[in-house]
Write a protein that holds these residues in place. Structure first.
Motif, short mmCIF file in Angstrom:
data_model
loop_
_atom_site.label_atom_id
_atom_site.label_comp_id
_atom_site.label_asym_id
_atom_site.label_seq_id
_atom_site.Cartn_x
_atom_site.Cartn_y
_atom_site.Cartn_z
N GLY A 21 -16.40 -3.58 -14.53
CA GLY A 21 -15.31 -2.33 -15.54
C GLY A 21 -13.78 -2.71 -15.33
N LEU A 22 -14.25 -1.51 -14.00
CA LEU A 22 -13.24 -0.67 -13.68
C LEU A 22 -12.09 -1.96 -13.23
CD1 LEU A 22 -13.84 1.23 -10.65
CD2 LEU A 22 -13.17 1.73 -12.73
N SER A 23 -11.82 -3.28 -12.42
CA SER A 23 -10.90 -4.95 -12.49
C SER A 23 -10.72 -5.14 -13.48
CB SER A 23 -12.44 -5.47 -11.40
OG SER A 23 -11.82 -6.99 -11.29
N ASN A 24 -11.98 -5.16 -14.74
CA ASN A 24 -11.62 -5.90 -15.74
C ASN A 24 -9.78 -4.89 -15.90
OD1 ASN A 24 -13.17 -7.86 -15.92
ND2 ASN A 24 -14.25 -6.50 -17.01
N LEU A 25 -10.11 -3.77 -16.11
CA LEU A 25 -9.41 -2.23 -16.83
C LEU A 25 -8.06 -2.44 -15.91
CD1 LEU A 25 -12.03 0.09 -18.44
CD2 LEU A 25 -10.25 -1.89 -19.92
N MET A 26 -7.84 -2.95 -14.91
CA MET A 26 -6.96 -3.07 -13.67
C MET A 26 -5.74 -3.82 -13.97
SD MET A 26 -8.09 -1.55 -10.35
CE MET A 26 -9.92 -0.78 -9.70
N SER A 27 -4.16 -3.65 -14.01
CA SER A 27 -3.04 -5.17 -13.91
C SER A 27 -3.38 -4.92 -12.76
CB SER A 27 -2.26 -4.17 -13.65
OG SER A 27 -1.79 -3.11 -12.83
N GLU A 28 -3.12 -6.52 -11.86
CA GLU A 28 -3.04 -6.94 -11.26
C GLU A 28 -2.35 -5.91 -10.24
OE1 GLU A 28 -4.80 -10.04 -9.75
OE2 GLU A 28 -5.57 -9.96 -11.84
N ASN A 29 -1.36 -5.99 -10.08
CA ASN A 29 -0.32 -5.10 -9.27
C ASN A 29 -0.89 -3.54 -9.64
OD1 ASN A 29 0.08 -3.75 -12.33
ND2 ASN A 29 2.79 -4.20 -11.34
N HIS A 30 -1.68 -3.15 -9.70
CA HIS A 30 -2.26 -1.65 -10.07
C HIS A 30 -2.34 -0.73 -8.60
CE1 HIS A 30 -4.93 1.46 -11.55
NE2 HIS A 30 -6.06 1.54 -10.57
N VAL A 31 -1.76 0.17 -8.50
CA VAL A 31 -1.67 1.07 -8.08
C VAL A 31 -2.65 2.50 -7.84
CG1 VAL A 31 0.56 2.44 -6.90
CG2 VAL A 31 0.72 0.78 -7.66
N PHE A 32 -3.02 2.52 -7.20
CA PHE A 32 -4.00 4.38 -6.75
C PHE A 32 -3.70 4.32 -6.01
CE2 PHE A 32 -7.54 6.95 -4.92
CZ PHE A 32 -7.73 7.01 -6.03
N ILE A 33 -2.87 6.01 -6.42
CA ILE A 33 -2.45 7.49 -5.51
C ILE A 33 -3.33 8.45 -5.62
CG2 ILE A 33 -0.52 8.88 -4.82
CD1 ILE A 33 1.20 7.08 -6.15
N ASP A 34 -4.11 8.93 -4.76
CA ASP A 34 -5.47 10.27 -4.17
C ASP A 34 -4.37 11.45 -3.96
OD1 ASP A 34 -4.82 10.70 -1.50
OD2 ASP A 34 -6.03 9.65 -1.09
N ARG A 35 -5.42 12.05 -4.24
CA ARG A 35 -4.78 14.44 -4.34
C ARG A 35 -3.96 14.60 -3.27
NH1 ARG A 35 -9.84 16.37 -4.75
NH2 ARG A 35 -9.24 18.03 -2.80
N ASP A 36 -4.14 13.88 -2.51
CA ASP A 36 -2.91 13.43 -0.49
C ASP A 36 -2.03 12.44 -0.62
OD1 ASP A 36 -5.14 15.43 0.49
OD2 ASP A 36 -6.36 14.04 1.22
N ASN A 37 -1.94 11.84 -1.43
CA ASN A 37 -1.02 10.63 -2.17
C ASN A 37 -1.19 9.59 -1.44
OD1 ASN A 37 1.38 10.97 -3.57
ND2 ASN A 37 2.95 11.00 -1.83
N ASN A 38 -2.67 9.18 -1.08
CA ASN A 38 -2.50 8.14 0.02
C ASN A 38 -2.47 7.03 -1.45
OD1 ASN A 38 -2.46 9.17 2.18
ND2 ASN A 38 -4.96 9.94 1.87
N ARG A 39 -1.27 5.71 -1.06
CA ARG A 39 -1.24 4.82 -1.73
C ARG A 39 -1.53 3.47 -1.43
NH1 ARG A 39 3.79 4.54 -5.05
NH2 ARG A 39 3.96 2.63 -5.51
#
Length: 125
Positions: A21-39
């Motif tokens: 489900g996550l994969s289906n909703l993510m763009s190909e260039n999806h960016v995730f940034i966590d609370r520690d600013n890891n990207r």
């Protein structure tokens, strides 16, 4: 689906540890940034490097949103996480989600602090 519904569905996938489900909703260039600013950039990198390991470590993790604010193609989510692991239980955070062409292109998590609220233009609780 409208922007808010896409974001809430994405979070439902997180709460259900639903990789497909996550994969289906993510763009190909999806960016995730966590609370520690890891990207992490790119859909495949996020699936393999972020979500699969996360769900293995924290299978019962859930996000609970107390306030959802739509600002154009961005959604600001205020709430907390619950998890049997103390490090992630009752952690208050602010999530910023960007929707581009019907897909989540950004999922950015901030600690819920007065400083971050000011940076993000969010009123205090």
């Amino acid at each position: 689906m409208d922007t808010e519904s896409i974001v809430l569905t994405f979070n439902k996938c997180i709460n259900n540890a639903d990789i497909e489900g996550l994969s289906n909703l993510m763009s190909e260039n999806h960016v995730f940034i966590d609370r520690d600013n890891n990207r992490t950039e790119g859909k495949s990198n996020n699936i393999s490097q972020t979500w699969k390991p996360f769900f293995r470590l924290f299978p019962d993790y859930k996000n609970i949103f107390e306030k959802v604010t739509l600002k154009g193609d961005r959604v600001i989510l205020e709430g907390y996480s619950v998890c049997s692991e103390e490090i992630l239980n009752n952690v208050h955070a602010i999530w910023i989600a960007q929707v581009t062409e019907g897909k989540i292109s950004l999922w950015h998590i901030y600690d819920d602090t007065p400083e971050n609220r000011e940076i993000l233009g969010i009123k205090e609780k």
